[in-house]
Design a protein around this motif. Structure first.
Motif, PDB file in Angstrom:
ATOM      1  N   PHE A   7       0.854  -1.167   0.000  1.00 30.26           N
ATOM      2  CA  PHE A   7       0.000   0.000   0.000  1.00 30.26           C
ATOM      3  C   PHE A   7       0.894   1.222   0.000  1.00 30.26           C
ATOM      4  CE2 PHE A   7      -4.070   1.735   0.330  1.00 30.26           C
ATOM      5  CZ  PHE A   7      -4.046   2.830   1.149  1.00 30.26           C
ATOM      6  N   THR A   8       0.904   1.974  -1.100  1.00 22.46           N
ATOM      7  CA  THR A   8       1.934   2.982  -1.288  1.00 22.46           C
ATOM      8  C   THR A   8       1.497   4.400  -0.942  1.00 22.46           C
ATOM      9  OG1 THR A   8       1.301   3.141  -3.609  1.00 22.46           O
ATOM     10  CG2 THR A   8       3.100   1.663  -3.069  1.00 22.46           C
ATOM     11  N   MET A   9       0.295   4.604  -0.478  1.00 19.05           N
ATOM     12  CA  MET A   9      -0.083   5.946  -0.043  1.00 19.05           C
ATOM     13  C   MET A   9       0.730   6.319   1.185  1.00 19.05           C
ATOM     14  SD  MET A   9      -4.216   5.906  -0.439  1.00 19.05           S
ATOM     15  CE  MET A   9      -4.314   7.526   0.306  1.00 19.05           C
ATOM     16  N   LEU A  10       1.163   7.582   1.228  1.00 17.25           N
ATOM     17  CA  LEU A  10       1.985   8.036   2.339  1.00 17.25           C
ATOM     18  C   LEU A  10       1.101   8.778   3.337  1.00 17.25           C
ATOM     19  CD1 LEU A  10       5.055   9.329   0.317  1.00 17.25           C
ATOM     20  CD2 LEU A  10       4.691   7.094   1.348  1.00 17.25           C
ATOM     21  N   PHE A  11       0.857   8.167   4.474  1.00 18.38           N
ATOM     22  CA  PHE A  11       0.127   8.841   5.523  1.00 18.38           C
ATOM     23  C   PHE A  11       0.476   8.184   6.845  1.00 18.38           C
ATOM     24  CE2 PHE A  11      -3.122   5.626   6.316  1.00 18.38           C
ATOM     25  CZ  PHE A  11      -3.085   4.898   5.145  1.00 18.38           C
ATOM     26  N   LEU A  12       0.010   8.783   7.952  1.00 24.58           N
ATOM     27  CA  LEU A  12       0.352   8.307   9.279  1.00 24.58           C
ATOM     28  C   LEU A  12      -0.773   7.456   9.843  1.00 24.58           C
ATOM     29  CD1 LEU A  12       1.880  11.543  10.802  1.00 24.58           C
ATOM     30  CD2 LEU A  12       3.094   9.514  10.079  1.00 24.58           C
ATOM     31  N   LEU A  13      -0.437   6.240  10.243  1.00 20.49           N
ATOM     32  CA  LEU A  13      -1.388   5.423  10.991  1.00 20.49           C
ATOM     33  C   LEU A  13      -1.071   5.478  12.479  1.00 20.49           C
ATOM     34  CD1 LEU A  13      -1.873   2.244   8.810  1.00 20.49           C
ATOM     35  CD2 LEU A  13      -3.343   4.224   9.021  1.00 20.49           C
ATOM     36  N   TYR A  14       0.218   5.695  12.782  1.00 18.91           N
ATOM     37  CA  TYR A  14       0.650   5.846  14.162  1.00 18.91           C
ATOM     38  C   TYR A  14       1.424   7.151  14.258  1.00 18.91           C
ATOM     39  CZ  TYR A  14      -0.373   0.870  14.254  1.00 18.91           C
ATOM     40  OH  TYR A  14      -0.982  -0.347  14.142  1.00 18.91           O
ATOM     41  N   ALA A  15       2.012   7.399  15.417  1.00 14.92           N
ATOM     42  CA  ALA A  15       2.814   8.604  15.565  1.00 14.92           C
ATOM     43  C   ALA A  15       4.051   8.546  14.685  1.00 14.92           C
ATOM     44  CB  ALA A  15       3.229   8.792  17.029  1.00 14.92           C
ATOM     45  N   ASP A  16       4.545   7.336  14.439  1.00 11.35           N
ATOM     46  CA  ASP A  16       5.728   7.157  13.598  1.00 11.35           C
ATOM     47  C   ASP A  16       5.315   6.978  12.154  1.00 11.35           C
ATOM     48  OD1 ASP A  16       7.185   5.067  16.147  1.00 11.35           O
ATOM     49  OD2 ASP A  16       7.401   7.217  15.809  1.00 11.35           O
ATOM     50  N   LEU A  17       6.101   7.515  11.242  1.00 11.40           N
ATOM     51  CA  LEU A  17       5.845   7.337   9.817  1.00 11.40           C
ATOM     52  C   LEU A  17       6.221   5.917   9.416  1.00 11.40           C
ATOM     53  CD1 LEU A  17       5.138   8.622   7.073  1.00 11.40           C
ATOM     54  CD2 LEU A  17       7.567   9.172   6.825  1.00 11.40           C
ATOM     55  N   ILE A  18       5.304   5.225   8.785  1.00 15.04           N
ATOM     56  CA  ILE A  18       5.556   3.870   8.315  1.00 15.04           C
ATOM     57  C   ILE A  18       6.055   3.939   6.881  1.00 15.04           C
ATOM     58  CG2 ILE A  18       4.562   1.597   7.941  1.00 15.04           C
ATOM     59  CD1 ILE A  18       4.640   2.473  10.847  1.00 15.04           C
ATOM     60  N   SER A  19       7.246   3.452   6.623  1.00 12.17           N
ATOM     61  CA  SER A  19       7.843   3.516   5.298  1.00 12.17           C
ATOM     62  C   SER A  19       7.860   2.126   4.686  1.00 12.17           C
ATOM     63  CB  SER A  19       9.263   4.070   5.391  1.00 12.17           C
ATOM     64  OG  SER A  19       9.874   4.066   4.130  1.00 12.17           O
ATOM     65  N   ALA A  20       7.601   2.054   3.386  1.00 12.27           N
ATOM     66  CA  ALA A  20       7.494   0.756   2.733  1.00 12.27           C
ATOM     67  C   ALA A  20       8.641   0.480   1.779  1.00 12.27           C
ATOM     68  CB  ALA A  20       6.167   0.667   1.986  1.00 12.27           C
ATOM     69  N   GLN A  21       9.680   1.292   1.800  1.00  7.72           N
ATOM     70  CA  GLN A  21      10.807   1.011   0.915  1.00  7.72           C
ATOM     71  C   GLN A  21      11.367  -0.371   1.199  1.00  7.72           C
ATOM     72  OE1 GLN A  21      10.392   3.918   2.558  1.00  7.72           O
ATOM     73  NE2 GLN A  21      11.478   5.603   1.579  1.00  7.72           N
ATOM     74  N   LEU A  22      11.776  -1.058   0.145  1.00  8.77           N
ATOM     75  CA  LEU A  22      12.384  -2.374   0.294  1.00  8.77           C
ATOM     76  C   LEU A  22      13.878  -2.271   0.567  1.00  8.77           C
ATOM     77  CD1 LEU A  22      10.612  -4.280  -2.624  1.00  8.77           C
ATOM     78  CD2 LEU A  22       9.951  -4.144  -0.225  1.00  8.77           C
ATOM     79  N   ILE A  23      14.508  -1.199   0.120  1.00 11.24           N
ATOM     80  CA  ILE A  23      15.954  -1.019   0.273  1.00 11.24           C
ATOM     81  C   ILE A  23      16.185   0.215   1.141  1.00 11.24           C
ATOM     82  CG2 ILE A  23      18.140  -0.778  -0.947  1.00 11.24           C
ATOM     83  CD1 ILE A  23      16.629  -1.748  -3.478  1.00 11.24           C
ATOM     84  N   LYS A  24      16.656  -0.003   2.354  1.00 14.02           N
ATOM     85  CA  LYS A  24      16.789   1.090   3.318  1.00 14.02           C
ATOM     86  C   LYS A  24      18.221   1.213   3.807  1.00 14.02           C
ATOM     87  CE  LYS A  24      12.068   0.655   5.070  1.00 14.02           C
ATOM     88  NZ  LYS A  24      11.222   0.599   6.275  1.00 14.02           N
ATOM     89  N   ASN A  25      18.485   2.350   4.464  1.00 11.06           N
ATOM     90  CA  ASN A  25      19.772   2.589   5.126  1.00 11.06           C
ATOM     91  C   ASN A  25      20.938   2.422   4.161  1.00 11.06           C
ATOM     92  OD1 ASN A  25      18.327   2.918   7.563  1.00 11.06           O
ATOM     93  ND2 ASN A  25      18.397   0.710   7.933  1.00 11.06           N
ATOM     94  N   VAL A  26      20.854   3.117   3.039  1.00  8.15           N
ATOM     95  CA  VAL A  26      21.931   3.079   2.049  1.00  8.15           C
ATOM     96  C   VAL A  26      22.418   4.495   1.785  1.00  8.15           C
ATOM     97  CG1 VAL A  26      21.282   0.929   0.897  1.00  8.15           C
ATOM     98  CG2 VAL A  26      20.197   3.081   0.207  1.00  8.15           C
ATOM     99  N   GLN A  27      23.654   4.587   1.299  1.00 13.51           N
ATOM    100  CA  GLN A  27      24.209   5.872   0.917  1.00 13.51           C
ATOM    101  C   GLN A  27      25.095   5.686  -0.310  1.00 13.51           C
ATOM    102  OE1 GLN A  27      26.520   7.142   4.279  1.00 13.51           O
ATOM    103  NE2 GLN A  27      28.205   5.746   3.865  1.00 13.51           N
ATOM    104  N   VAL A  28      25.315   6.766  -1.039  1.00 16.08           N
ATOM    105  CA  VAL A  28      26.142   6.705  -2.236  1.00 16.08           C
ATOM    106  C   VAL A  28      27.601   6.490  -1.834  1.00 16.08           C
ATOM    107  CG1 VAL A  28      26.983   7.992  -4.228  1.00 16.08           C
ATOM    108  CG2 VAL A  28      24.574   8.162  -3.558  1.00 16.08           C
ATOM    109  N   SER A  29      28.188   5.422  -2.345  1.00 15.36           N
ATOM    110  CA  SER A  29      29.608   5.160  -2.106  1.00 15.36           C
ATOM    111  C   SER A  29      30.461   5.574  -3.294  1.00 15.36           C
ATOM    112  CB  SER A  29      29.839   3.675  -1.805  1.00 15.36           C
ATOM    113  OG  SER A  29      29.401   2.868  -2.885  1.00 15.36           O
ATOM    114  N   GLU A  30      29.859   5.584  -4.504  1.00 15.28           N
ATOM    115  CA  GLU A  30      30.601   5.960  -5.700  1.00 15.28           C
ATOM    116  C   GLU A  30      29.629   6.404  -6.791  1.00 15.28           C
ATOM    117  OE1 GLU A  30      33.722   3.996  -8.963  1.00 15.28           O
ATOM    118  OE2 GLU A  30      32.712   2.736  -7.483  1.00 15.28           O
TER     119      GLU A  30
END
Length: 359
Positions: A7-30
């Protein structure tokens, strides 16, 4: 039959934002390569042998590799005077053509980020509003008109034909290469959120960013996250990719309308895992498998019991259980239609939350 979908709509069900990305905690290395198309010959078809030595990416936005654009049949040129970001030139792809990033091959074990600004064509044919600009993963180097394998991320435009503004995903799965087409995100009602400021609906531009990784198998699914103007809009998980062509990336156009597809500010980067969430192992991946109606967890190092809890839209827990090895089944048949949150945790530490809908 009830179905499970992200379910890709962005809204709050709780106080915390629920994110549905499959690939998280990444940064550009090159930053591997980039191009703003400012130093290429204008209005010359890219297939001409006389300019092959001038089609290397200029890496104006950063880049460590020397790749080239390859167009072997005349379906592209450098467009002068249509730049949305203050320059003078863009890449124009027309007649249903493809431009391939020659010299780059996708490593399914690596994670990549591809960014490009796109103007997608308006208009429609007599059967289907199917004119679009696209980024195509796992294609052939030959710049075929019809690249019928891998994964295609396409954007269809409003324009003259009043086509629905839509981000779609096309896949060719299994040994038979069965084609599947799906709409990942419709932005017809919120166009202004995704246009680049300063462009107009008659010639608007959108920034597409995709992050992807994986081998396309049950053990190593191909994971794809999509962003429009840096806003997350949806994900796709594929576990039955069989044909990979030359493992290359292409930019394409479909449709013969005079409102052709144009690209600018292309950038391809390699990503690495960050330590933003210490409780998450670097090789831990969670994703939904719509076919099996399951939450899948893959990890080479995580062998402790992982718990999941299912909450309905008013916060009531409706189901809970433990992962059996690397997988836990979602009991879809026993759920009412509606929005649900799956909370995955290890002990008291929350690993990830997923939002989905049963319909």
């Amino acid at each position: 039959m009830k179905k499970l979908a992200l379910f890709t709509m962005l809204f709050l069900l709780y106080a915390d934002l629920i994110s549905a990305q499959l690939i998280k905690n990444v940064q550009v290395s090159e930053v591997l390569a980039s191009d703003n198309f400012e130093d290429h010959p204008a209005w010359i078809n890219l297939d001409q042998a006389a300019i092959k030595d001038k089609l290397g990416l200029n890496n104006a936005l950063g880049g460590t590799q020397n790749y080239q654009w390859s167009d072997q049949w005349g379906g592209a040129c450098i467009n002068s005077g249509t730049d949305p970001t203050g320059g003078n030139q863009t890449l124009q792809v027309h007649w249903g053509g493809y431009v391939v990033l020659n010299g780059f091959q996708i490593d399914p074990l690596s994670t990549y980020q591809l960014e490009v600004i796109m103007h997608q064509p308006g208009g429609s044919d007599s059967n289907l509003n199917n004119y679009y600009g696209c980024v195509h993963l796992f294609i052939f180097q030959s710049s075929q008109i019809w690249q019928t394998q891998g994964v295609r991320v396409r954007i269809t435009n409003g324009g003259a034909g009043n086509v629905i503004n839509d981000l779609g995903i096309d896949t060719w799965e299994g040994e038979d290469g069965v084609e599947s087409n799906s709409s990942l995100f419709n932005f017809d009602q919120n166009k202004d959120m995704y246009y680049i400021q300063g462009t107009t609906p008659s010639d608007y531009w959108i920034k597409l960013k995709i992050i992807f990784t994986g081998e396309g198998t049950a053990k190593s699914p191909f994971l794809l996250d999509c962003y429009l103007n840096d806003k997350y809009v949806g994900s796709k998980s594929i576990n039955d990719l069989y044909w990979f062509g030359d493992m290359m990336v292409g930019l394409g156009n479909t449709g013969t309308t005079s409102d052709i597809t144009k690209f600018d500010d292309f950038k391809l980067s390699k990503l690495t895992q960050t330590t933003a969430t210490p409780s998450v192992k670097s090789d831990l991946r969670c994703y939904f498998n719509n076919t099996e109606k399951s939450i899948n967890l893959i990890s080479a190092t995580e062998n402790s019991s992982i718990q999941y809890e299912l909450f309905n839209s008013i916060g009531m827990k409706v189901y809970s259980g433990l992962f059996d090895g690397s997988k836990a089944m979602i009991p879809v048949s026993g759920l009412q239609k509606g929005i649900y949150i799956a909370k995955i945790s290890k002990g008291k530490e929350s690993i990830v939350n997923y939002k989905f809908v049963v319909y």
